[in-house]
Enzyme design. Structure first.
Site, short mmCIF file in Angstrom:
data_model
loop_
_atom_site.label_atom_id
_atom_site.label_comp_id
_atom_site.label_asym_id
_atom_site.label_seq_id
_atom_site.Cartn_x
_atom_site.Cartn_y
_atom_site.Cartn_z
CB THR A 56 -1.04 -0.07 1.15
OG1 THR A 56 -1.95 1.01 1.01
CG2 THR A 56 -0.41 -0.05 2.53
CE LYS A 68 -1.57 0.40 -3.60
NZ LYS A 68 -2.98 0.45 -3.98
CG ASP A 107 -6.44 -1.52 -5.61
OD1 ASP A 107 -6.80 -2.28 -4.70
OD2 ASP A 107 -5.59 -0.62 -5.45
N GLY A 149 -11.55 11.88 -9.68
CA GLY A 149 -10.18 11.64 -9.20
C GLY A 149 -9.37 10.93 -10.26
NE ARG A 159 -6.89 18.32 -5.93
CZ ARG A 159 -6.70 18.43 -4.64
NH1 ARG A 159 -7.43 19.28 -3.94
NH2 ARG A 159 -5.79 17.71 -4.03
P1 NAP Z 1 -4.21 9.21 -4.64
O1 NAP Z 1 -3.36 8.41 -5.56
O2 NAP Z 1 -3.58 10.14 -3.66
O3 NAP Z 1 -5.25 10.05 -5.58
C1 NAP Z 1 -6.22 10.87 -5.00
C2 NAP Z 1 -7.00 11.59 -6.09
O4 NAP Z 1 -7.99 12.41 -5.45
C3 NAP Z 1 -6.16 12.53 -6.94
O5 NAP Z 1 -6.75 12.66 -8.21
C4 NAP Z 1 -6.30 13.85 -6.17
O6 NAP Z 1 -6.09 15.00 -6.96
C5 NAP Z 1 -7.74 13.78 -5.77
N1 NAP Z 1 -8.00 14.60 -4.60
C6 NAP Z 1 -7.35 14.57 -3.41
N2 NAP Z 1 -7.88 15.49 -2.58
C7 NAP Z 1 -8.87 16.11 -3.26
C8 NAP Z 1 -9.77 17.16 -2.95
N3 NAP Z 1 -9.77 17.75 -1.76
N4 NAP Z 1 -10.64 17.56 -3.90
C9 NAP Z 1 -10.66 16.98 -5.11
N5 NAP Z 1 -9.82 15.99 -5.49
C10 NAP Z 1 -8.95 15.55 -4.55
O7 NAP Z 1 -5.14 8.27 -3.77
P2 NAP Z 1 -5.75 6.86 -4.20
O8 NAP Z 1 -4.83 5.78 -3.80
O9 NAP Z 1 -6.15 6.95 -5.63
O10 NAP Z 1 -7.04 6.77 -3.24
C11 NAP Z 1 -8.18 7.58 -3.46
C12 NAP Z 1 -9.30 7.19 -2.48
O11 NAP Z 1 -9.72 5.85 -2.74
C13 NAP Z 1 -8.84 7.20 -1.02
O12 NAP Z 1 -9.89 7.70 -0.22
C14 NAP Z 1 -8.61 5.75 -0.69
O13 NAP Z 1 -8.81 5.46 0.67
C15 NAP Z 1 -9.67 5.07 -1.55
N6 NAP Z 1 -9.30 3.70 -1.94
C16 NAP Z 1 -10.14 2.70 -1.58
C17 NAP Z 1 -9.83 1.40 -1.95
C18 NAP Z 1 -10.78 0.29 -1.58
O14 NAP Z 1 -10.39 -0.88 -1.64
N7 NAP Z 1 -12.01 0.61 -1.23
C19 NAP Z 1 -8.67 1.12 -2.67
C20 NAP Z 1 -7.83 2.17 -3.02
C21 NAP Z 1 -8.16 3.47 -2.64
P3 NAP Z 1 -4.64 15.71 -7.03
O15 NAP Z 1 -3.78 14.82 -7.86
O16 NAP Z 1 -4.93 17.02 -7.65
O17 NAP Z 1 -4.15 15.81 -5.60
#
Ligand code: NAP
Length: 285
Positions: free
Chosen positions: A70, A74, A111, A135, A159
């Site tokens: 995680t 990754k 995932d 996102g 964004r």
């Molecule tokens: P990540 O790689 O950090 O990507 C986050 C994305 O969200 C980016 O596009 C980011 O934009 C955007 N973002 C962050 N803060 C924001 C805000 N305040 N307003 C609008 N956009 C925002 O994270 P990730 O690994 O993809 O995870 C994303 C979410 O999915 C997390 O909440 C995580 O816990 C969840 N998730 C769940 C699972 C599951 O098994 N259920 C698996 C993986 C992830 P910028 O690039 O502009 O910062």
């Protein structure tokens, strides 16, 4: 069925992350081993940022059968593997590494396929559906790649326009866009997926929820809290499928479980472990 006591022959798997203390993976996998009576144990390894590749390369030395990976490891873990699954190669990221008996390391990203399985559990077949993914980070990219392969039409809104366009390119004819005009975009799709952290701390969705209809499906990858403001808004408008990320969490783990043990994962036991087990927030995977 209870597993044998831990002994010299017990096989060891685990998860690396920074932080990792609250990962749901040990609860998920150990519940699976217990249900099948497997002589395996699964532990969390706190590995500092920058050392993920070292941890993966140590797997054959320590005799670890598999690792989940995680944040923030990754991409480093993917580079440390000898072979990658097609998804992991495209994404440049892995959440699962298997140490083969010959010592070679194979990496996969479960995932996206985990998300599609969870969607199907909710009665939604991706083929032919239009899906808006909010996102463009690691989770969004995995979801877009899998949904595109399963025939969905994808719009990615983020964004940062460049990140949205880049993620959308993972799906055939995927379209990337910014947040302007998001309300009409939501109105025009079948499925809305939140793949941002918005909602973890009570933040509202980045569009007017009044545009949601009962025939929309809304999936929030966030699972802590279990009911985010987006899901509450969707339920208040009669949206029939309004699900959090627990289904994806369980299915991505189930696919890793199969790769690590060679056995089909006992989904009910794994679901029960996260429904009633330790609070999985704030980390995942
Ligand atoms: P990540 O790689 O950090 O990507 C986050 C994305 O969200 C980016 O596009 C980011 O934009 C955007 N973002 C962050 N803060 C924001 C805000 N305040 N307003 C609008 N956009 C925002 O994270 P990730 O690994 O993809 O995870 C994303 C979410 O999915 C997390 O909440 C995580 O816990 C969840 N998730 C769940 C699972 C599951 O098994 N259920 C698996 C993986 C992830 P910028 O690039 O502009 O910062």
């Amino acid at each position: 069925m209870s597993p044998p006591p831990i002994g010299a022959g017990t096989r060891i798997a685990g998860v690396i992350g920074d932080p990792v203390a609250h990962s749901a993976s040990p609860a998920l996998h150990n519940a699976g081993y217990a249900a099948l009576g497997l002589d395996y144990v699964y532990v969390a390894f706190p590995v500092p940022a920058g050392r993920g590749g070292d941890a993966v390369r140590a797997m054959p030395v320590l005799g670890l059968v598999g690792l989940n990976v995680t944040m923030p490891h990754k991409a480093d873990a993917a580079r440390a593997c000898d072979e990658l699954s097609p998804d992991a190669r495209v994404l440049g990221a892995v959440n699962t590494v298997i140490a083969r008996p010959d010592g070679r390391l194979w990496g996969d990203s479960t995932d996206g396929e985990g998300f599609v399985r969870a969607l199907r559990d909710d009665g939604i077949e991706p083929d032919g559906r239009s899906v808006l993914v909010l996102g463009a980070g690691g989770a969004a990219r995995a979801v877009v790649l899998a949904l595109g392969r399963h025939g969905a039409r994808i719009v990615v809104a983020a964004r940062r326009l460049d990140a949205a366009v880049d993620a959308a390119a993972l799906a055939p004819d995927g379209e990337g866009r910014g947040y302007d005009g998001l309300d009409s975009c939501v109105a025009g799709v079948d499925v809305v997926v939140n793949a941002t952290p918005l909602g973890m701390h009570g933040e509202p969705p980045p569009f007017d929820p009044a545009v949601l209809r009962a025939d929309h499906a809304v999936i929030d990858l966030v699972y802590h809290p279990a009911r985010t403001p987006l899901l509450a808004e969707a339920q208040a408008r009669g949206v029939r499928v309004a699900a959090n990320g627990l289904g994806m969490l369980v299915h991505q783990a189930a696919l890793a479980f199969r790769a690590m043990t060679g056995r089909e994962a006992p989904l009910d036991a794994m679901r029960a472990a996260v429904a009633s087990g330790p609070d999985p927030a704030p980390t995942r995977g």
